[in-house]
Design an enzyme around this catalytic site. Structure first.
Site, PDB file in Angstrom:
ATOM      1  N   ASP A 111    -108.685 -92.216  -2.457  1.00  0.00           N
ATOM      2  CA  ASP A 111    -107.598 -92.211  -1.561  1.00  0.00           C
ATOM      3  C   ASP A 111    -107.552 -93.329  -0.906  1.00  0.00           C
ATOM      4  O   ASP A 111    -108.276 -94.464  -1.525  1.00  0.00           O
ATOM      5  CB  ASP A 111    -107.787 -90.929  -0.838  1.00  0.00           C
ATOM      6  CG  ASP A 111    -106.275 -90.416  -0.326  1.00  0.00           C
ATOM      7  OD1 ASP A 111    -105.724 -91.212   0.301  1.00  0.00           O
ATOM      8  OD2 ASP A 111    -106.170 -89.117  -0.439  1.00  0.00           O
TER       9      ASP A 111
ATOM     10  N   ASP B 106    -102.873 -82.091  -0.212  1.00  0.00           N
ATOM     11  CA  ASP B 106    -102.865 -83.434  -0.763  1.00  0.00           C
ATOM     12  C   ASP B 106    -104.425 -83.748  -0.997  1.00  0.00           C
ATOM     13  O   ASP B 106    -105.291 -84.029  -0.037  1.00  0.00           O
ATOM     14  CB  ASP B 106    -102.423 -84.452   0.300  1.00  0.00           C
ATOM     15  CG  ASP B 106    -102.508 -85.917  -0.022  1.00  0.00           C
ATOM     16  OD1 ASP B 106    -102.839 -86.059  -1.255  1.00  0.00           O
ATOM     17  OD2 ASP B 106    -102.172 -86.757   0.887  1.00  0.00           O
ATOM     18  N   ALA B 107    -104.848 -83.488  -2.259  1.00  0.00           N
ATOM     19  CA  ALA B 107    -106.245 -83.792  -2.588  1.00  0.00           C
ATOM     20  C   ALA B 107    -106.452 -84.610  -3.790  1.00  0.00           C
ATOM     21  O   ALA B 107    -107.801 -84.837  -3.935  1.00  0.00           O
ATOM     22  CB  ALA B 107    -106.600 -82.389  -3.201  1.00  0.00           C
ATOM     23  N   LYS B 108    -105.537 -85.068  -4.527  1.00  0.00           N
ATOM     24  CA  LYS B 108    -105.578 -86.287  -5.218  1.00  0.00           C
ATOM     25  C   LYS B 108    -106.839 -85.990  -6.407  1.00  0.00           C
ATOM     26  O   LYS B 108    -107.462 -86.947  -6.542  1.00  0.00           O
ATOM     27  CB  LYS B 108    -105.967 -87.541  -4.644  1.00  0.00           C
ATOM     28  CG  LYS B 108    -104.539 -87.989  -3.756  1.00  0.00           C
ATOM     29  CD  LYS B 108    -104.347 -89.382  -3.049  1.00  0.00           C
ATOM     30  CE  LYS B 108    -103.269 -89.709  -2.329  1.00  0.00           C
ATOM     31  NZ  LYS B 108    -103.500 -88.796  -1.081  1.00  0.00           N
ATOM     32  N   ARG B 109    -107.108 -84.704  -6.668  1.00  0.00           N
ATOM     33  CA  ARG B 109    -107.792 -84.289  -7.590  1.00  0.00           C
ATOM     34  C   ARG B 109    -107.618 -84.736  -8.982  1.00  0.00           C
ATOM     35  O   ARG B 109    -106.391 -84.998  -9.277  1.00  0.00           O
ATOM     36  CB  ARG B 109    -108.340 -82.929  -7.687  1.00  0.00           C
ATOM     37  CG  ARG B 109    -108.798 -82.126  -6.444  1.00  0.00           C
ATOM     38  CD  ARG B 109    -110.009 -82.692  -5.765  1.00  0.00           C
ATOM     39  NE  ARG B 109    -110.532 -82.046  -4.905  1.00  0.00           N
ATOM     40  CZ  ARG B 109    -110.766 -82.542  -3.521  1.00  0.00           C
ATOM     41  NH1 ARG B 109    -109.963 -83.381  -3.107  1.00  0.00           N
ATOM     42  NH2 ARG B 109    -111.191 -81.537  -2.749  1.00  0.00           N
TER      43      ARG B 109
END
Lengths: 299, 299
Positions: A111, B106-109
């Site tokens: 991020d 919103d984890a952007k995994r």
């Protein structure tokens, strides 16, 4: 403060370059830990499963503390149980610290700005919940997205493993065909050479064991200051000799990771029973065999 | 089951295309919630901070439920408190569900195989801990790494927002110079057209509001079935007219997100006092103003 590269070198000298992956799957826990989960659903299930996983994970630490230089703890397999899962993750990380085993949290976070700062705190900081020694990261947001993590290498002696080349189907398209992996490799080498004059720096790369030998050799010579974290051994298909090109001429520069192949029984006769009877002894034996296989291939 | 694209269209018709970001920062909580944290450290601090954040996050839901089509909850800002933070994250997601506000975590995994499955369960599944309506994902591991999430679009009507083009410094190198974003855009469009005949599909893309208007227009026409999640409004520098090219000719196809600019006071006279006196009323007013600014730019 012993920085991660030095701590790793010392641990490898003592126990070799094998890393055991902790990927808790409720359906593969020993019978005694699995039986309490029957019939539960929702939050009650997640709490019970997380408790069983915490016990199992601490057992794995006990089993491999003398045989593996580090453990790689897969965050997703804890996160699937929500808050109780994170409780178990904290407990397993803490047990590893107390056992003197280096902890790599496989979180693949990525991020920017203050959000990346929050992840770095969560995963690495000495006053944070996990206090890992190193963490895996995803680079798609660009070079500066890794800055908060690099800052922890400098100020707290932490380590990183940035996703570079994985060997899952379809990984080539984005990583190789676009040249993205070459660029990321360039960043990592640049960081390492600015952080350490010679030898391996704190910024590692994830490089899949089941890639072609030629490609592994390419990365090894292209990134001479970058330690590799090499998943894919055993159950995922790679042999000890497949991993050989990830190491340098002195047998350094790579950590080979096996998860399922060490921590779970196969369908071979007697394995399930041995695991159920004493999973710690069972896993210790597998970890020792894994260590010996890799040592032989480097001899 | 109302699938995410339909639920989103209905919510936008009612409340417009604004999304409020929930990024809890302890130092920016209202005085009454902050004061209990003084002097605490370690686990005691994390528990107290997570409790305060849970209260604040639920207050934000209450404030924006009538003014925003969705909330975007930033996992990192909860994860920094470890297990108590995940407890707060579950509570805030649950409050949003009960208030009828769509939840984007919103984890952007980004991971592969059974690990990606575990993340998909953790974030999206209707019997999982968070039960989000949609989630942000990182694509570096390749097309098939997103499969477990796509499966949830089909079986449970969930939504995804894949990182495509961000506007942070240095993002161009990996996303544009390599052509990676073009390839990812291609996957997303292909999935959407196979999942829906016309209109917007369940697989969205994250596109930064502060990119050049020309680039935003390019993506809008290149990905006609892909809804955009557009961060960067307000405190991060983009105006309502900057966001305009993310929308199609009918004013659809984009969700504009503002976090700090809605949920925290600025240094302007009286803001801090108003926030401290009644943060729910304060945030509601900001959310209404945000909604009106975007509505005006689309009129």
């Amino acid at each position: 403060m012993t920085a991660f590269p030095q701590a790793l070198t010392a641990a490898i000298a003592l126990k070799g370059p094998t890393v055991v992956g902790i990927d808790p799957r409720p359906e593969q826990l020993p019978g005694s830990l699995r039986e309490g989960l029957q019939g539960l659903t929702g939050r009650a299930y997640r709490e019970a499963a997380a408790g069983a996983v915490s016990t199992w994970g601490q057992g794995v630490i006990e089993a491999v503390r003398g045989e593996a230089c580090a453990v790689k703890i897969q965050a997703a397999f804890f996160e699937q149980f929500g808050a109780p899962g994170w409780e178990a993750l904290e407990a397993v990380c803490s047990a590893a610290r107390q056992a003197g085993v280096l902890v790599i949290v496989d979180a693949k976070r990525g991020d920017i700005g203050s959000t990346a700062e929050a992840y770095a705190h969560a995963l690495l900081d000495v006053d944070g919940p996990l206090q890992a020694d190193a963490v895996t990261l995803s680079p798609y947001l660009g070079r500066e997205s890794l800055s908060p993590f690099l800052a922890r290498c400098q100020s707290q002696g932490k380590g990183l493993f940035v996703l570079l080349r994985t060997s899952n189907p379809g990984s080539d398209e984005l990583q190789v065909e676009t040249g993205a992996a070459e660029r990321i490799g360039g960043w990592i080498e640049e960081w390492n050479t600015s952080l350490v004059g010679e030898g391996y720096g704190p910024v590692g790369a994830v490089v899949g064991a089941t890639l072609q030998a030629e490609e592994l050799s390419h990365w090894r010579s292209r990134l001479p200051h970058t330690p590799f974290l090499v998943p894919g051994y055993g159950a995922q298909g790679a042999s000890a000799s497949d991993c050989r090109p990830c190491f340098d001429g002195r047998g350094m520069g790579a950590l080979v990771c096996s998860s399922r192949g060490v921590t779970y029984p196969t369908s071979e006769a007697g394995e399930e029973e041995a695991y159920d009877a004493d999973f710690v002894a069972f896993i210790r034996q597998n970890a020792l065999r894994f260590r010996e296989e890799i040592a032989r291939s480097l001899a």
